[in-house]
Design an enzyme around this catalytic site. Structure first.
Site, PDB file in Angstrom:
ATOM      1  N   TRP A  26       1.117  -1.520  -0.106  1.00  0.00           N
ATOM      2  CA  TRP A  26       0.102  -0.165  -0.119  1.00  0.00           C
ATOM      3  C   TRP A  26       1.259   1.328   0.062  1.00  0.00           C
ATOM      4  O   TRP A  26       1.726   1.428   0.750  1.00  0.00           O
ATOM      5  CB  TRP A  26      -0.802  -0.362   1.075  1.00  0.00           C
ATOM      6  CG  TRP A  26      -1.617   0.948   1.690  1.00  0.00           C
ATOM      7  CD1 TRP A  26      -2.636   1.876   0.256  1.00  0.00           C
ATOM      8  CD2 TRP A  26      -2.218   2.041   2.694  1.00  0.00           C
ATOM      9  NE1 TRP A  26      -2.972   3.065   1.266  1.00  0.00           N
ATOM     10  CE2 TRP A  26      -3.103   2.312   2.387  1.00  0.00           C
ATOM     11  CE3 TRP A  26      -1.771   1.804   4.308  1.00  0.00           C
ATOM     12  CZ2 TRP A  26      -3.489   4.066   3.203  1.00  0.00           C
ATOM     13  CZ3 TRP A  26      -1.552   2.859   4.506  1.00  0.00           C
ATOM     14  CH2 TRP A  26      -3.179   3.312   4.460  1.00  0.00           C
ATOM     15  N   LYS A  57     -13.287   0.048   5.662  1.00  0.00           N
ATOM     16  CA  LYS A  57     -14.182  -0.912   4.297  1.00  0.00           C
ATOM     17  C   LYS A  57     -15.462  -2.001   4.931  1.00  0.00           C
ATOM     18  O   LYS A  57     -16.724  -1.561   4.072  1.00  0.00           O
ATOM     19  CB  LYS A  57     -13.390  -1.297   3.192  1.00  0.00           C
ATOM     20  CG  LYS A  57     -12.178  -0.801   3.381  1.00  0.00           C
ATOM     21  CD  LYS A  57     -11.734   0.018   2.309  1.00  0.00           C
ATOM     22  CE  LYS A  57      -9.945   0.691   2.519  1.00  0.00           C
ATOM     23  NZ  LYS A  57      -9.675   2.040   1.666  1.00  0.00           N
ATOM     24  N   ASP A 113      -2.170  -5.586   9.505  1.00  0.00           N
ATOM     25  CA  ASP A 113      -2.649  -4.700   9.099  1.00  0.00           C
ATOM     26  C   ASP A 113      -3.819  -5.603   8.041  1.00  0.00           C
ATOM     27  O   ASP A 113      -3.518  -6.137   7.381  1.00  0.00           O
ATOM     28  CB  ASP A 113      -1.682  -3.834   7.196  1.00  0.00           C
ATOM     29  CG  ASP A 113      -2.428  -2.662   7.054  1.00  0.00           C
ATOM     30  OD1 ASP A 113      -3.857  -2.773   7.071  1.00  0.00           O
ATOM     31  OD2 ASP A 113      -2.317  -2.010   6.457  1.00  0.00           O
TER      32      ASP A 113
HETATM   33  C1  LMR Z   1      -6.662   2.678  -0.674  1.00  0.00           C
HETATM   34  O1  LMR Z   1      -5.691   1.987  -0.555  1.00  0.00           O
HETATM   35  O2  LMR Z   1      -7.007   3.170  -1.751  1.00  0.00           O
HETATM   36  C2  LMR Z   1      -7.206   2.706   0.958  1.00  0.00           C
HETATM   37  O3  LMR Z   1      -7.125   2.460   1.192  1.00  0.00           O
HETATM   38  C3  LMR Z   1      -7.593   4.778   0.542  1.00  0.00           C
HETATM   39  C4  LMR Z   1      -6.264   5.014   1.302  1.00  0.00           C
HETATM   40  O4  LMR Z   1      -5.760   5.454   2.661  1.00  0.00           O
HETATM   41  O5  LMR Z   1      -5.211   4.907   0.383  1.00  0.00           O
END
Ligand code: LMR
Length: 398
Positions: free
Chosen positions: A130, A246, A211
């Site tokens: 992420w 979510k 996570d």
């Molecule tokens: C994402 O990965 O798009 C979501 O978790 C929103 C974010 O906070 O980045």
């Protein structure tokens, strides 16, 4: 003050939403931020959330501060959701949970706390991960390293490389794992692979930080906690960052939690004292609303039933959209086998589109995708999927 200072780049994910809003194309599609949309293209408020809010509005007597760690009943609900009410971690008092502002807040509080007691540790992130993980763990000053995770050539988990790398990580380092629905790849470990991961963590002595932002989006609320349960069985220390953005649709209520699992009740009390001190120095006490909504839903059987149903429908819609995407690409002349999209889990699909294709789709077709080619499958519906498949086919065949 700002005269000689260069502007920061836009956020890799939310920057897309800002650009999308300014785009005037009637065909524009935002597949950037991980936000669920229904067939009508709307991010709905769950019916159970509306019901819980009505109950809370009638009941509310004060806006006085919550405790630093949040509403105690919320902490219990979070632990029951993570481990099951009869798990030894819950009954033995081996976990400290604090409300945090969203999953990001939970990760950041965990990072701040760990920096105090493990200042020399390296934080290991999956390759890829992420977009915000690196920023969150760099902020308190951690060194960051990457473990292999996704093999772009086979579009599968790089299982051998992953396990061999984890077996070299030294005691005391911190390894960030995605509990389910890996973001951005949508590729998860199976049960046997998770068992191997936690056998290695026990043997090596590194600290798992899980996570957990998509519970309920892969196979179901309970089925999705395999990684947590296997980690719990080791009896060792670990951290879990939960997000309810979510799975309760509470994005803007910033509702998450940090849970620290310890090896005894006594150590848990020590961990909680430091977690509270960390939170107090950062945002003092949490906001109330989202946590109370989650607690009300989880404590009231009818609301809980309605929540589970709605989450199931979301999961099923995403799965059906994955199939429609594979079929749509084939129908638009893509020769390559894209069935891997149907096997990925959660909201995201790693499309295999390269940076050039991502830029072309944005400029020519007003389709917004995160760099690296991550698509939010939950942003597609029958109204836009054909336009998207035609554009993606064109991008692939260019
Ligand atoms: C994402 O990965 O798009 C979501 O978790 C929103 C974010 O906070 O980045």
């Amino acid at each position: 003050m700002w005269k000689d200072i260069e502007a920061a780049p836009p956020d890799a994910i939310f920057g897309l939403t800002e650009a999308f809003k300014k785009d005037e194309s009637p065909d524009k599609i935002n597949l950037g931020a991980g936000v669920y949309k229904n067939e009508q293209g709307i991010t709905p408020i769950f019916a159970c959330v509306k019901d819980a809010e009505r109950i809370l509005l009638g009941r509310e007597q004060t806006k006085s501060y919550l405790p630093i760690s949040g509403d105690p009943g919320y902490g219990i609900c979070v632990q029951n959701l993570l481990f099951g009410a009869d798990s030894e971690i819950v009954t033995g008092g081996r976990a400290a949970t604090a409300h945090a502002p969203g999953g990001t807040g939970a990760l950041r509080m965990g990072a701040e706390l760990l920096k105090r007691f493990r200042p020399a540790a390296t934080v290991w992130l999956s390759g890829p991960t992420w977009a915000n993980h690196r920023a969150i763990f760099s902020a308190p000053g951690f060194a960051i390293n990457t473990y292999p995770y996704y093999d772009a050539a086979t579009r599968q988990l790089a299982a051998d490389d992953l396990l061999s790398c984890l077996a070299t990580i030294p005691a005391g380092d911190i390894v960030v794992l995605h509990g389910c629905c890996h973001n951005p790849s949508g590729v998860d470990l199976d049960t046997a692979q998770w068992e191997q991961v936690f056998a290695i963590s026990t043997e090596r002595g590194w600290l798992p930080l899980i996570d957990f932002a998509y519970q309920g989006f892969a196979d179901g609320i309970e089925a999705d906690r395999t990684a947590i349960e296997l980690c719990a069985r080791t009896g060792g220390d670990f951290f879990v960052a939960s997000s309810f953005s979510k799975n309760f649709g509470l994005y803007n209520e910033r509702t998450g939690a940090l849970t620290i699992v310890c090896s005894s009740k006594e150590e848990t009390a020590v961990a909680m004292s430091h977690l509270k001190a960390t939170i107090r120095a950062c945002y003092s006490t949490p906001p109330a609303h989202g946590g109370l909504v989650v607690k009300t839903i989880l404590e009231e059987p009818n609301l809980r039933g309605s929540w589970e149903q709605e989450l199931t429908l979301m999961r099923e819609r995403i799965a059906a959209t994955r199939t429609a995407l594979v079929e749509g690409l084939a129908a638009h002349g893509v020769k390559e086998d894209y069935r891997f999209i149907a096997n990925q889990r959660g909201m995201f699909s790693f499309s295999g589109l390269d940076e050039q294709a991502v830029a072309w789709l944005r400029e020519e077709k007003s389709i917004y995708i995160v760099g690296g080619g991550r698509i939010n499958v939950a942003g597609l519906s029958s109204a836009n999927i054909d336009y998207f498949c035609a554009a993606m086919a064109e991008a692939i065949n260019r």
